[in-house]
Design a protein around this motif. Structure first.
Motif, PDB file in Angstrom:
ATOM      1  N   ASP A  77      51.847  21.893   7.232  1.00 66.76           N
ATOM      2  CA  ASP A  77      52.830  22.925   7.527  1.00 66.76           C
ATOM      3  C   ASP A  77      51.855  24.295   7.854  1.00 66.76           C
ATOM      4  O   ASP A  77      52.147  25.025   8.570  1.00 66.76           O
ATOM      5  N   VAL A  78      50.816  24.521   7.195  1.00 65.41           N
ATOM      6  CA  VAL A  78      49.889  25.581   7.346  1.00 65.41           C
ATOM      7  C   VAL A  78      49.467  25.689   8.821  1.00 65.41           C
ATOM      8  O   VAL A  78      49.423  26.538   9.554  1.00 65.41           O
ATOM      9  N   TYR A  88      50.571  23.870  11.335  1.00 64.28           N
ATOM     10  CA  TYR A  88      51.405  24.086  12.267  1.00 64.28           C
ATOM     11  C   TYR A  88      52.142  25.478  12.252  1.00 64.28           C
ATOM     12  O   TYR A  88      52.356  25.943  13.309  1.00 64.28           O
ATOM     13  N   TYR A  89      52.066  26.166  11.222  1.00 59.66           N
ATOM     14  CA  TYR A  89      52.541  27.748  11.488  1.00 59.66           C
ATOM     15  C   TYR A  89      51.567  28.452  12.385  1.00 59.66           C
ATOM     16  O   TYR A  89      51.789  29.005  13.074  1.00 59.66           O
ATOM     17  N   PHE A  90      50.104  28.064  12.253  1.00 61.92           N
ATOM     18  CA  PHE A  90      49.168  28.996  13.118  1.00 61.92           C
ATOM     19  C   PHE A  90      49.315  28.292  14.476  1.00 61.92           C
ATOM     20  O   PHE A  90      49.055  29.396  15.570  1.00 61.92           O
ATOM     21  N   GLU A  91      49.607  27.310  14.534  1.00 58.29           N
ATOM     22  CA  GLU A  91      49.868  26.559  15.879  1.00 58.29           C
ATOM     23  C   GLU A  91      50.977  27.326  16.733  1.00 58.29           C
ATOM     24  O   GLU A  91      50.930  27.626  17.969  1.00 58.29           O
ATOM     25  N   GLN A  92      51.988  27.363  15.962  1.00 58.46           N
ATOM     26  CA  GLN A  92      53.227  28.140  16.570  1.00 58.46           C
ATOM     27  C   GLN A  92      52.925  29.567  16.548  1.00 58.46           C
ATOM     28  O   GLN A  92      53.317  30.068  17.805  1.00 58.46           O
ATOM     29  N   LYS A  93      52.100  30.511  16.014  1.00 56.45           N
ATOM     30  CA  LYS A  93      51.778  31.611  15.915  1.00 56.45           C
ATOM     31  C   LYS A  93      50.912  31.577  17.283  1.00 56.45           C
ATOM     32  O   LYS A  93      51.092  32.738  18.088  1.00 56.45           O
ATOM     33  N   GLU A 153      53.226  31.530  20.109  1.00 58.01           N
ATOM     34  CA  GLU A 153      53.831  32.905  20.226  1.00 58.01           C
ATOM     35  C   GLU A 153      53.023  33.852  20.704  1.00 58.01           C
ATOM     36  O   GLU A 153      53.496  34.578  21.627  1.00 58.01           O
TER      37      GLU A 153
END
Length: 423
Positions: free
Chosen positions: A277-278, A280-285, A288
């Motif tokens: 999840d961590v 994935y969060y950075f990938e999404q950032k 963005e």
């Protein structure tokens, strides 16, 4: 009651040999045939609804207890939701469950008879501790986003610990777990749990602390409602997650803890972020940021059509550079956090190695330095004014010795040469 103590002697001879089934059936006939519908008053404990709709629990008082069962159709007619600690008045028939060889009451109707003693005691204690401010929301601490070490105060042999370890390993392989073994049931349990909470805080051994145990009856969970445990949880400088029993269970330490989890497994999920999840969060950032850069670049191209290519590039770079730095920082942050501890340990080791090597006299001599001694006295010469012209000296390099005679001695740069020291 139709049964009396002399009745068994009329049924069989004293030397009769029974099978277990025969004896159990005889007892079953005697118990079930000797008691009409009875009304029983006591306190509910270990209340366990089943998936089929039937309900199993214990009715007890200060001196004894009896197993109770309520079929689905009867449970559906109740005008209240039973729970551990309720004082009830139940009507039913005594029954012997032959497969297990125990007796129980099969309840056909049940009503509340008042408040159970345990619940009344807990409610009074809750009001007292709440008045002291131990449950105030303002004193609760946030949980760390990326903990390195999770502390667990529970039984070392219980299912709660196994569940926490399983969830932790599944969510992140980089999180350590420290067990603070405690007794979680019985008279000494409260003191044991409180002592381990204090130990974890005294030595600052973890980033977040899970305090709890698996499910059980209301009595089994009482240690986690004792004042000594509630005060230790409230006093803890380490954020505490209370995980006592199952979702329907509760204890007073739930109110003092920084977070309450319905089960020990849920506590592990609260404490340990999922590594995927961590990432994935950075990938999404990252996406963005990339999208934001593209959108801004598109807007800039429309805005700078009147400018020269040189000015356009300068203005674009001024806006783009901070965004690129944020992008790079976000991408590297996770790896930095994961590797920092390893790097720090390596740096400390390298410093110690350098310190040891620099303190080795042989290493100094190997680098070209030599030790000079007065040949007559054997004293080490540390300054030019310790010798005179003609003094015999020993020069000791890395290998062997060199014997020499002082011809002259010089002071530090800028001072006068001394050809006849002491003359």
């Amino acid at each position: 009651m139709r049964y009396n103590s002399a009745m068994p002697e009329t049924f069989f001879q004293s030397d009769t040999v029974f099978t277990v089934t025969q004896l159990t059936n005889l007892i079953k006939d005697m118990v079930e045939g000797s008691f009409p519908d009875i009304v029983l008053e006591g306190e509910i404990s270990n209340y366990r609804p089943s998936s089929s709709g039937h309900v199993y629990f214990v009715i007890k008082d200060s001196g004894a207890q009896i197993a109770a069962v309520m079929w689905k159709s009867t449970a559906a007619r109740l005008n209240f939701l039973p729970k551990d600690g309720n004082l009830v008045r139940a009507k039913g028939k005594l029954s012997v469950y032959a497969a297990r060889g125990n007796y129980q009451i099969v309840i056909s109707a049940m009503d509340l008879a008042g408040s159970g003693n345990i619940l009344l005691m807990l409610e009074e204690r809750k009001k007292k501790l709440a008045a002291e401010g131990l449950f105030d929301e303002g004193r609760k601490k946030p949980l760390p986003a990326f903990p390195d070490t999770i502390g667990v105060v529970t039984s070392p042999t219980g299912a709660a610990l196994r569940d926490i370890l399983q969830i932790t390993r599944r969510r992140s392989k980089y999180v350590n777990v420290i067990l603070f073994p405690a007794i979680v049931q019985g008279e000494s349990a409260a003191e044991s749990v409180a002592r381990q909470i204090e130990t974890a805080n005294q030595f600052k051994m973890c980033d977040v602390l899970i305090v709890g145990r698996g499910g059980g009856s209301l009595e089994d969970l009482l240690p986690f409602s004792e004042e000594i445990v509630v005060r230790a949880v409230a006093k803890s400088q380490i954020p505490v997650i209370s995980a006592v029993g199952h979702e329907i269970d509760w204890a007073l330490c739930d109110f003092a803890a920084d977070r309450r989890a319905p089960t020990p497994s849920a506590a592990a999920e609260l404490a340990v972020p999922v590594l995927d999840d961590v990432l994935y969060y950075f990938e999404q950032k990252e996406k963005e940021f990339e999208s934001e850069i593209k959108n801004r670049a598109r807007t800039l191209r429309l805005m700078v059509q009147e400018f020269s290519p040189e000015n356009l590039e300068l203005r674009f770079r001024a806006i783009e550079q901070p965004l690129l730095q944020r992008f790079d920082g976000a991408k590297e942050e996770l790896l930095f956090n994961l590797n920092e501890r390893v790097k720090e340990a390596k740096r400390r080791l390298e410093k110690q190695i350098i310190l040891l090597e620099s303190s080795n006299p042989s290493a100094l001599l190997q680098r070209g330095y030599s030790m000079v001694r007065d040949a007559a006295t054997g004293k080490i010469i540390r300054s030019f004014d310790q010798v005179q012209k003609g003094t015999k000296i020993e020069v000791i390099p890395a290998k062997g010795k060199i014997f020499a005679t002082v011809d002259s001695a010089l002071s530090l740069p800028g001072q006068t040469e001394r050809d006849n020291i002491g003359a």
